[in-house]
Design an enzyme around this catalytic site. Structure first.
Site, short mmCIF file in Angstrom:
data_model
loop_
_atom_site.label_atom_id
_atom_site.label_comp_id
_atom_site.label_asym_id
_atom_site.label_seq_id
_atom_site.Cartn_x
_atom_site.Cartn_y
_atom_site.Cartn_z
CD GLU A 1 1.10 -1.80 4.63
OE1 GLU A 1 1.05 -1.05 3.66
OE2 GLU A 1 1.58 -1.46 5.72
CE LYS B 1 8.98 7.11 2.73
NZ LYS B 1 8.17 6.06 2.16
CE LYS C 1 4.74 -2.42 5.40
NZ LYS C 1 4.34 -1.32 4.50
CB THR D 1 -0.89 -0.01 1.26
OG1 THR D 1 -1.77 -1.13 1.19
CG2 THR D 1 -1.74 1.25 1.38
CB THR E 1 6.71 3.71 -2.93
OG1 THR E 1 6.93 4.82 -2.07
CG2 THR E 1 7.99 3.38 -3.67
C1 5RP Z 1 1.04 1.89 4.59
C2 5RP Z 1 2.51 1.73 4.58
C3 5RP Z 1 3.23 2.30 3.42
O1 5RP Z 1 3.89 1.29 2.77
C4 5RP Z 1 4.21 3.34 3.93
O2 5RP Z 1 3.48 4.30 4.66
C5 5RP Z 1 4.97 4.01 2.79
O3 5RP Z 1 4.09 4.76 2.00
P1 5RP Z 1 4.59 5.66 0.82
O4 5RP Z 1 5.16 4.75 -0.22
O5 5RP Z 1 3.34 6.37 0.36
O6 5RP Z 1 5.61 6.65 1.35
O7 5RP Z 1 3.11 1.14 5.44
O8 5RP Z 1 0.48 1.36 5.77
#
Ligand code: 5RP
Length: 225
Positions: free
Chosen positions: A102, A120, A93, A25, A28
């Site tokens: 997830e 990150k 996460k 989710t 990315t």
């Molecule tokens: C959702 C997540 C996402 O993978 C995490 O927040 C990274 O999101 P993004 O790719 O929008 O920065 O853990 O629960």
């Protein structure tokens, strides 16, 4: 190029015909899904297992074949995002609120890869607030318990000021820890608090991270054996 796009599109190289693929989710993962949809449109066959309503909607729109987690025995590979990744490939996460599903999908997977942009990558986890998913019943007691430990919990809210509700109908408390000295010990502690359904610490749960940079380069971090 956006680092997220670079990492997301690179992940397509990891997918083989016939695989059952966990679909994470976030923004990315969006780029990974976009690349996957292009392959599927060309006749490439895979089965996706989604980790959130948002991802399911996107996958359906792009005609990626889906199965529910209950209908697959195991998942070959899951591609997901993360909010922080440390050098041992532990991570935080749940920034998007999908941490419970997830983690369920990750645990059912033979192999897990994270796709993140270079911001990150951290030396130590904890600057990003650690999400914990809690049952709405009595959540203020869990909040008080976390506050008493100095974890500085804050109820996640929508822009309208209502509690953010997860796909599984729970609330999220974000713990403002600044720095996590021992992710494994904290994960173990949170695993044993009644009322916490799941937390966003993913310890020893990933095999590889694809780190995307603004110049389009993608670095591979692989777990040391
Ligand atoms: C959702 C997540 C996402 O993978 C995490 O927040 C990274 O999101 P993004 O790719 O929008 O920065 O853990 O629960």
């Amino acid at each position: 190029m956006d680092g997220k796009k670079a990492a997301g599109r690179k992940a397509i190289d990891e997918i083989e015909e016939g695989m059952t693929v966990g679909l994470g989710t976030g923004s990315t993962v969006f780029y990974f899904l976009e690349a996957l949809a292009e392959k599927v449109a060309d006749g490439f066959s895979i089965t996706g297992v989604t980790t959130s309503q948002k991802t399911a909607e996107l996958a359906e729109k792009w005609q990626i074949p889906l199965q529910s987690l209950n209908n697959v025995k195991q998942i070959d590979l899951t591609i997901d995002g993360a909010d922080e990744v440390d050098p041992s490939l532990n991570g935080i996460k749940g920034g998007g609120g999908a941490l419970l599903y997830e983690k369920l999908v990750a645990e059912a997977s033979d192999k897990r890869i994270w796709i993140v942009d270079s911001r990150k990558k951290v030396d130590r986890l904890g600057a990003f607030p650690l999400p914990i998913e809690v049952v709405p019943f009595g959540w203020k007691h869990v909040e008080a318990l976390m506050a008493g430990k100095g974890y500085r919990p804050r109820l996640r809210q929508t822009t309208g000021g209502q509690p953010f509700v997860t796909d599984a109908q729970h609330y999220i408390l974000d713990l403002h820890l600044n720095s996590i000295e021992d992710p494994e010990a904290l994960a173990d502690e949170l695993d044993h608090v009644t009322g916490i359904v799941e937390h966003g610490l993913f310890v020893n749960m990933t095999d590889k991270a694809l780190i995307g940079y603004p110049d389009g380069r993608v670095e591979k971090l692989v777990k040391e054996k």
